[in-house]
Structures are given as C-alpha cells and as structure tokens.
Design a protein around this motif. Structure first.
Motif, PDB file in Angstrom:
ATOM      1  N   THR A 175      10.649 -10.140   1.760  1.00 26.20           N
ATOM      2  CA  THR A 175      10.812  -9.493   3.060  1.00 26.20           C
ATOM      3  C   THR A 175       9.443  -9.190   3.661  1.00 26.20           C
ATOM      4  O   THR A 175       8.414  -9.197   2.970  1.00 26.20           O
ATOM      5  CB  THR A 175      11.606  -8.189   2.921  1.00 26.20           C
ATOM      6  OG1 THR A 175      10.840  -7.273   2.118  1.00 26.20           O
ATOM      7  CG2 THR A 175      12.957  -8.439   2.257  1.00 26.20           C
ATOM      8  N   ASN A 176       9.425  -8.892   4.965  1.00 22.71           N
ATOM      9  CA  ASN A 176       8.172  -8.501   5.618  1.00 22.71           C
ATOM     10  C   ASN A 176       7.578  -7.266   4.952  1.00 22.71           C
ATOM     11  O   ASN A 176       6.356  -7.151   4.799  1.00 22.71           O
ATOM     12  CB  ASN A 176       8.419  -8.235   7.098  1.00 22.71           C
ATOM     13  CG  ASN A 176       8.693  -9.499   7.876  1.00 22.71           C
ATOM     14  OD1 ASN A 176       8.284 -10.582   7.473  1.00 22.71           O
ATOM     15  ND2 ASN A 176       9.378  -9.363   8.999  1.00 22.71           N
ATOM     16  N   GLN A 177       8.439  -6.343   4.562  1.00 26.04           N
ATOM     17  CA  GLN A 177       7.967  -5.130   3.897  1.00 26.04           C
ATOM     18  C   GLN A 177       7.269  -5.463   2.577  1.00 26.04           C
ATOM     19  O   GLN A 177       6.224  -4.886   2.247  1.00 26.04           O
ATOM     20  CB  GLN A 177       9.135  -4.183   3.652  1.00 26.04           C
ATOM     21  CG  GLN A 177       8.734  -2.853   3.032  1.00 26.04           C
ATOM     22  CD  GLN A 177       9.920  -1.926   2.817  1.00 26.04           C
ATOM     23  OE1 GLN A 177      11.064  -2.305   3.041  1.00 26.04           O
ATOM     24  NE2 GLN A 177       9.656  -0.706   2.385  1.00 26.04           N
ATOM     25  N   GLN A 178       7.838  -6.403   1.817  1.00 27.23           N
ATOM     26  CA  GLN A 178       7.231  -6.792   0.549  1.00 27.23           C
ATOM     27  C   GLN A 178       5.902  -7.514   0.765  1.00 27.23           C
ATOM     28  O   GLN A 178       4.927  -7.277   0.047  1.00 27.23           O
ATOM     29  CB  GLN A 178       8.205  -7.663  -0.239  1.00 27.23           C
ATOM     30  CG  GLN A 178       9.401  -6.893  -0.777  1.00 27.23           C
ATOM     31  CD  GLN A 178      10.482  -7.800  -1.323  1.00 27.23           C
ATOM     32  OE1 GLN A 178      10.774  -8.861  -0.765  1.00 27.23           O
ATOM     33  NE2 GLN A 178      11.080  -7.406  -2.431  1.00 27.23           N
ATOM     34  N   TYR A 179       5.847  -8.409   1.757  1.00 33.95           N
ATOM     35  CA  TYR A 179       4.589  -9.095   2.056  1.00 33.95           C
ATOM     36  C   TYR A 179       3.526  -8.108   2.540  1.00 33.95           C
ATOM     37  O   TYR A 179       2.342  -8.239   2.220  1.00 33.95           O
ATOM     38  CB  TYR A 179       4.810 -10.191   3.096  1.00 33.95           C
ATOM     39  CG  TYR A 179       5.153 -11.523   2.481  1.00 33.95           C
ATOM     40  CD1 TYR A 179       4.233 -12.193   1.672  1.00 33.95           C
ATOM     41  CD2 TYR A 179       6.387 -12.110   2.687  1.00 33.95           C
ATOM     42  CE1 TYR A 179       4.534 -13.407   1.083  1.00 33.95           C
ATOM     43  CE2 TYR A 179       6.709 -13.327   2.101  1.00 33.95           C
ATOM     44  CZ  TYR A 179       5.789 -13.971   1.301  1.00 33.95           C
ATOM     45  OH  TYR A 179       6.096 -15.167   0.719  1.00 33.95           O
ATOM     46  N   ASN A 180       3.948  -7.130   3.331  1.00 37.50           N
ATOM     47  CA  ASN A 180       3.001  -6.114   3.793  1.00 37.50           C
ATOM     48  C   ASN A 180       2.445  -5.328   2.616  1.00 37.50           C
ATOM     49  O   ASN A 180       1.261  -4.968   2.600  1.00 37.50           O
ATOM     50  CB  ASN A 180       3.681  -5.172   4.782  1.00 37.50           C
ATOM     51  CG  ASN A 180       3.953  -5.826   6.119  1.00 37.50           C
ATOM     52  OD1 ASN A 180       3.321  -6.825   6.471  1.00 37.50           O
ATOM     53  ND2 ASN A 180       4.899  -5.285   6.871  1.00 37.50           N
ATOM     54  N   PHE A 181       3.299  -5.067   1.628  1.00 37.42           N
ATOM     55  CA  PHE A 181       2.839  -4.365   0.428  1.00 37.42           C
ATOM     56  C   PHE A 181       1.777  -5.200  -0.289  1.00 37.42           C
ATOM     57  O   PHE A 181       0.740  -4.665  -0.730  1.00 37.42           O
ATOM     58  CB  PHE A 181       4.012  -4.097  -0.507  1.00 37.42           C
ATOM     59  CG  PHE A 181       3.606  -3.493  -1.826  1.00 37.42           C
ATOM     60  CD1 PHE A 181       3.376  -2.136  -1.953  1.00 37.42           C
ATOM     61  CD2 PHE A 181       3.442  -4.309  -2.951  1.00 37.42           C
ATOM     62  CE1 PHE A 181       2.986  -1.582  -3.164  1.00 37.42           C
ATOM     63  CE2 PHE A 181       3.050  -3.767  -4.169  1.00 37.42           C
ATOM     64  CZ  PHE A 181       2.826  -2.400  -4.272  1.00 37.42           C
ATOM     65  N   ILE A 182       2.005  -6.500  -0.404  1.00 39.29           N
ATOM     66  CA  ILE A 182       1.030  -7.370  -1.067  1.00 39.29           C
ATOM     67  C   ILE A 182      -0.269  -7.400  -0.261  1.00 39.29           C
ATOM     68  O   ILE A 182      -1.369  -7.333  -0.825  1.00 39.29           O
ATOM     69  CB  ILE A 182       1.602  -8.788  -1.248  1.00 39.29           C
ATOM     70  CG1 ILE A 182       2.735  -8.769  -2.275  1.00 39.29           C
ATOM     71  CG2 ILE A 182       0.513  -9.755  -1.694  1.00 39.29           C
ATOM     72  CD1 ILE A 182       3.406 -10.112  -2.494  1.00 39.29           C
ATOM     73  N   SER A 183      -0.158  -7.499   1.070  1.00 38.88           N
ATOM     74  CA  SER A 183      -1.359  -7.516   1.909  1.00 38.88           C
ATOM     75  C   SER A 183      -2.162  -6.236   1.739  1.00 38.88           C
ATOM     76  O   SER A 183      -3.400  -6.265   1.635  1.00 38.88           O
ATOM     77  CB  SER A 183      -0.967  -7.694   3.378  1.00 38.88           C
ATOM     78  OG  SER A 183      -0.346  -8.942   3.591  1.00 38.88           O
ATOM     79  N   ARG A 184      -1.463  -5.109   1.704  1.00 42.24           N
ATOM     80  CA  ARG A 184      -2.160  -3.838   1.505  1.00 42.24           C
ATOM     81  C   ARG A 184      -2.812  -3.771   0.127  1.00 42.24           C
ATOM     82  O   ARG A 184      -3.881  -3.165  -0.040  1.00 42.24           O
ATOM     83  CB  ARG A 184      -1.189  -2.670   1.692  1.00 42.24           C
ATOM     84  CG  ARG A 184      -0.748  -2.455   3.141  1.00 42.24           C
ATOM     85  CD  ARG A 184      -0.074  -1.102   3.312  1.00 42.24           C
ATOM     86  NE  ARG A 184       1.114  -0.967   2.471  1.00 42.24           N
ATOM     87  CZ  ARG A 184       2.333  -1.341   2.842  1.00 42.24           C
ATOM     88  NH1 ARG A 184       2.529  -1.902   4.024  1.00 42.24           N
ATOM     89  NH2 ARG A 184       3.371  -1.164   2.035  1.00 42.24           N
ATOM     90  N   THR A 185      -2.165  -4.383  -0.862  1.00 45.30           N
ATOM     91  CA  THR A 185      -2.751  -4.423  -2.210  1.00 45.30           C
ATOM     92  C   THR A 185      -4.090  -5.148  -2.200  1.00 45.30           C
ATOM     93  O   THR A 185      -5.070  -4.682  -2.795  1.00 45.30           O
ATOM     94  CB  THR A 185      -1.783  -5.121  -3.186  1.00 45.30           C
ATOM     95  OG1 THR A 185      -0.554  -4.383  -3.259  1.00 45.30           O
ATOM     96  CG2 THR A 185      -2.399  -5.217  -4.586  1.00 45.30           C
TER      97      THR A 185
END
Length: 325
Positions: free
Chosen positions: A4-14
């Motif tokens: 999901t976009n939320q999961q990808y955003n989490f990876i990007s923030r990581t």
C-alpha cells in the motif's frame, strides 16, 4: 498485490532516517577530527577557497590569464591532489582509518537509496518482506509452521499417504502460484497438520514478496463486524480480503454460523474468485458434505468447483508430542 502507499511511505521514511542518521554520524566524526587535528580543518577550508578562486578565473572571460585554461585546470588538479594527500596523511598519522571521513551506509550496495540502477535493492526487498510478515499477522506462527519443521513421523499408513499428497500439492501450489490460479481446502480430523501446511505455504510466498493475509474464521468475522460501521477501516479490511495475493482462513466452522457470517464468507470467496486471487481454507469438518450442510449449496458449489480438497486424518499431533515428552 503491491504494498500500500502507507507501507511504501514507511519504507521511504526508513531510508530517509538512515541517511539522516549516517549524515549526522559523519558530521560528528568530522567535528572530532577537526578538534584533534586543527590543521585538517584549515586544509578543508583551503581546498574550498582554492577551488572557488580557480573557478572564478576560469569562468571570467575578462580575466587576464598568463596560463591557458588547460594549464589552470592541471594546476588546480595537482594542488587539490596534494592537499588531499596531505589530509589523508594527517588522518592516518592520528590513528584514524583512511575512510573515517567517508560516508558510511547501512547498505553499501544502494548507498541507502533502496535502488540500484532503477531496481529495488535486496535491502528494500527485505523491508518489504518484513512489512508483509507484519501485515499477514502470523509472524510468530510461521516460526514453527514452515517446511523446515516438516516431519512425517506422526503419520502411518493411509494417514501418511494423505499427508504426503497434501505436502506435494502445497509445493506445486507454491511453484505455480504466479502462473496457475488455484485454491486449497484442508479438511479432516483435529491436529493433523492443516494449519501447519497453510503456514508452510504462507511463509514461502511471503518470502517471495507476496502479500498474504491470515485470519482464523472467528477473528475474521469479528473484524468485519467491528469495522463495518467505520468506513475507512472497513474499506482497508475489505481491500486486503479481496485483493491480497493469498488469503488464509483457518479453522472454518469454529465461528458461530449466522446469515451474517455465511453471507460475508460467500462474498469474500466469490470476489476473490472473480479477481483470481488464491484462498486457502482449513476446517475440522471431516467430510465435504458437512461443509455443504453448515453453509449452503451456493457456497459449496463455489468451493467445490474451484478448490482442491485435501483430506488429512490421524491422531492429533499435539497429543502424540505430549506422549513423547
């Protein structure tokens, strides 16, 4: 189903956090060296001023040059190289490694960008898999329910033959997952490996980057019931139930059967069939007719037509294990 976009955003923030932390550590190392070797900082400042001075000369067409452009560039290059060599000597003489003031990365391969030549780095894939494990809600379960713990020691005779057939079917299911739409239904006596084999399949597919969702039948319908009046949560749940790569419904029949549960079960199975998304169901019903009686002919016909029925029988493995302890 992609993350999901939320999961990808989490990876990007990581990755952003990794880069920020590594930049901070580099600045800390630089401050340490400047304090210990004052001449090092002077050289850094001199390199900057020298580069700016020569750049100004090169870019100013009105400059009165006694040397050609190439001569100026060569002189600049040699001067900078000499200062860099001296800086390195100062650093190593003070006991620091040569790369002490180079950027340090959590992943050297992608330098903490997550990508190599436009393709996801293996570290990005690992983060994806971690999120998929969390989303599947069976991380702890898969520590034991996986093929590395597979044993035929608890089966004999016909029970063994049925289990061996189920294992081979599961392996084919995994190997052909992307090319052959299939569904599995494990049924039979309690404690004979139905949930175990579901977990084996789940782990293999999650490790391949597939989005696997696991629910016990009781928790599935409780979740639907509790979230159906909260639109955002309900939409998120239904999106996962309808579009995840694999949905596992464990212990079907343990829930309290009502028109509500029967209706939602049919909708989930039917919607996933239309989307060609795989389902694995396990139940302690011992015959297909029990499934038909418990639910409906309409539900059974959907399952019967599109699922491989895998029967497992024998003595409850947990009882056998307690006897052996």
């Amino acid at each position: 189903m992609p993350l999901t976009n939320q999961q990808y955003n989490f990876i990007s923030r990581t990755y952003e956090k990794r880069r920020a932390e590594n930049d901070y550590q580099l600045e800390q190392r630089k401050t340490e060296v400047y304090q210990k070797i004052p001449e090092f900082q002077e050289l850094d400042q001199k390199i900057i001023s020298t580069s700016m001075e020569h750049a100004h000369i090169l870019l100013d067409p009105q400059s009165n040059r006694q040397l050609s452009r190439k001569e100026l560039l060569d002189a600049l290059h040699q001067k900078l190289e000499n200062m860099k060599s001296y800086k390195l000597q100062l650093l190593t003489d003070a006991g620091y490694p040569k790369d002490y003031l180079e950027p340090h990365y959590t992943c050297d391969a992608c330098q903490d960008t997550g990508y190599i030549d436009g393709r996801k780095c293996s570290c990005f894939r690992r983060l994806e898999v971690e999120l998929l494990y969390d989303a599947s809600q069976i991380r702890d379960l898969l520590e034991t329910n996986n093929f590395s713990h597979l044993s035929y020691d608890y089966y004999q005779g016909d029970d063994l033959a049925l289990f061996q057939n189920a294992v081979e079917t599961c392996k084919k299911f995994i190997n052909n997952f992307d090319s052959d739409y299939q569904n599995l239904l494990f049924y039979g006596t309690v404690g004979t490996g139905k949930s175990f084999l579901s977990g084996c399949v789940a782990k293999e597919l999650i490790d391949q980057g597939k989005f696997v969702i696991y629910f016990s039948a009781i928790r599935l319908f409780e979740s639907i019931s509790s979230k159906m009046y909260t639109k955002e949560l309900s939409d998120q749940l239904l999106d996962a139930l309808y579009h995840s790569d694999l949905l596992i419904i464990d212990d079907l029949g343990a829930e309290y059967a009502t028109d509500f549960t029967k209706s939602h079960l049919f909708n989930i199975v039917n919607e996933r069939m239309c989307n060609r998304k795989a389902v694995i169901i396990s139940t302690n019903f011992t015959t297909p007719d029990e499934i038909r009686t418990h639910y409906s002919d309409r539900m059974f016909s959907r399952v019967f037509r599109h699922y491989a029925f895998l029967k497992l029988t024998g003595t409850d493995i947990r009882i056998q294990q307690r006897r052996n302890d």
